[in-house]
Scaffold this active site. Structure first.
Site, PDB file in Angstrom:
ATOM      1  CG  ASP A  18     -22.304  11.965  -3.682  1.00 35.67           C
ATOM      2  OD1 ASP A  18     -21.818  11.347  -2.589  1.00 35.67           O
ATOM      3  OD2 ASP A  18     -21.502  12.390  -4.452  1.00 35.67           O
ATOM      4  CG  ASN A  66     -21.312   2.285  -2.744  1.00 35.26           C
ATOM      5  OD1 ASN A  66     -22.385   2.507  -3.013  1.00 35.26           O
ATOM      6  ND2 ASN A  66     -20.361   3.119  -2.813  1.00 35.26           N
TER       7      ASN A  66
HETATM    8  C1  FPP Z   1     -23.359   8.412  -0.988  1.00 32.32           C
HETATM    9  O1  FPP Z   1     -22.637   9.337   0.043  1.00 32.32           O
HETATM   10  C2  FPP Z   1     -24.362   7.820  -0.696  1.00 32.32           C
HETATM   11  C3  FPP Z   1     -24.042   6.353  -0.742  1.00 32.32           C
HETATM   12  C4  FPP Z   1     -23.042   5.608  -0.843  1.00 32.32           C
HETATM   13  C5  FPP Z   1     -25.131   5.268  -0.135  1.00 32.32           C
HETATM   14  C6  FPP Z   1     -26.552   6.129  -0.305  1.00 32.32           C
HETATM   15  C7  FPP Z   1     -27.412   5.550   0.712  1.00 32.32           C
HETATM   16  C8  FPP Z   1     -28.475   6.277   1.258  1.00 32.32           C
HETATM   17  C9  FPP Z   1     -29.096   7.511   1.241  1.00 32.32           C
HETATM   18  C10 FPP Z   1     -28.893   5.734   2.656  1.00 32.32           C
HETATM   19  C11 FPP Z   1     -29.085   4.172   2.515  1.00 32.32           C
HETATM   20  C12 FPP Z   1     -30.642   3.634   2.221  1.00 32.32           C
HETATM   21  C13 FPP Z   1     -30.870   2.396   1.960  1.00 32.32           C
HETATM   22  C14 FPP Z   1     -32.383   2.213   1.737  1.00 32.32           C
HETATM   23  C15 FPP Z   1     -29.920   1.501   2.146  1.00 32.32           C
HETATM   24  P1  FPP Z   1     -21.258   9.400   0.435  1.00 32.32           P
HETATM   25  O2  FPP Z   1     -21.037   8.625   1.810  1.00 32.32           O
HETATM   26  O3  FPP Z   1     -20.428   9.034  -0.663  1.00 32.32           O
HETATM   27  O4  FPP Z   1     -21.126  10.736   0.743  1.00 32.32           O
HETATM   28  P2  FPP Z   1     -19.756  11.620   0.648  1.00 32.32           P
HETATM   29  O5  FPP Z   1     -19.348  12.045  -0.645  1.00 32.32           O
HETATM   30  O6  FPP Z   1     -19.979  13.110   1.464  1.00 32.32           O
HETATM   31  O7  FPP Z   1     -18.778  10.970   1.351  1.00 32.32           O
END
Ligand code: FPP
Length: 242
Positions: A18, A66
């Site tokens: 996250d 998501n």
């Molecule tokens: C949460 O960060 C993360 C995700 C929704 C996806 C995780 C994805 C990756 C680490 C990269 C993708 C890798 C592959 C292989 C597909 P957030 O966007 O919710 O962060 P925030 O809470 O700061 O908004």
């Protein structure tokens, strides 16, 4: 991490990655740049976990929830996934480093909802990685939701065993992670303290570790710290500590 230390290594570590979005916003970048940096952090963590001897590792890359993000962010995540899959195929084909010679990759989640191209790449990686030494199992959770996983496991069992009562072991054996040890340690970056529909069945006795570090910044030192903290915990599994 010094291999000579007497630390107990978790056999299975699972990550809730996250904080990509906040990382990007802090740098005045698009959120997609945060996800791109997140994919790089993921690769770094795969190599490092392998190098210190972790046997099972799971990453929550995309949840069933998501899809409800803005369409451009979903598209960016899917494009990052497609590129990452292509890079993985190349790494396996070219034996790019010890880790890719010895790691079995397992995709967990409803991958049927992904594009044909992505599904083909996933099948290629799973096929290729079966031929490895399997010193580490890497689970990538894509279109994953734990409630859906448990429901699927129960339905699979009752379809295959009509009229039979289902046991806890039957459920475990019908999850995407069948045959693997449950995670000993679940690490969530970005400071939140919730499971977000991740490995609900398998996490029954996992130790939780939440760090404010945003996922793209989570590095080798951060994993060492989490393992140190894990070593301070007394795991009781419902009993009394010895
Ligand atoms: C949460 O960060 C993360 C995700 C929704 C996806 C995780 C994805 C990756 C680490 C990269 C993708 C890798 C592959 C292989 C597909 P957030 O966007 O919710 O962060 P925030 O809470 O700061 O908004």
């Amino acid at each position: 991490m010094n291999k000579e230390t007497s630390l107990i290594l978790p056999e299975h570590i699972a990550f809730i990655m996250d904080g990509n979005g906040r990382w990007a916003v802090k740098k005045r970048l698009q959120r997609s740049a945060g996800h791109k940096a997140g994919a790089e952090a993921l690769d770094k963590m795969i190599s490092y976990a392998y190098s210190i001897g972790i046997k099972n590792i799971t990453f929550y890359a995309f949840s069933t929830e998501n899809w409800s993000r803005p369409a451009d962010e979903v598209a960016a995540l899917m494009s990052i996934l497609t590129k990452w899959l292509s890079i993985m195929i190349k790494r396996f084909n070219e034996n790019a480093g010890e880790v890719y010679k010895n790691t079995k990759v397992n995709f967990i989640g409803d991958t049927g909802a992904l594009s044909l191209l992505q599904r083909k790449k996933i099948a290629d990686i799973e096929k290729k990685s079966i031929e490895t030494e399997n010193r580490m199992t890497l689970n990538l959770a894509v279109n994953y939701g734990a409630r859906a996983e448990i429901t699927r496991a129960v339905n699979k069992f009752i379809t295959e065993n009509p009229g039979k009562k289902i046991s806890e072991n039957d459920i475990s054996q019908n999850l995407y992670t069948a045959g693997q040890p449950d995670p000993d340690l679940i690490i969530r970056t970005g400071g939140e303290m919730r499971l977000s529909n991740f490995l609900l069945w398998q996490a029954s006795y996992s130790e939780y570790y939440s760090t404010p570090v945003l996922w793209p910044d989570f590095d080798e030192k951060c994993l060492d710290e989490a393992i140190l903290e894990y070593n301070k915990r007394t795991r009781k599994f419902g009993g009394l500590s010895s």
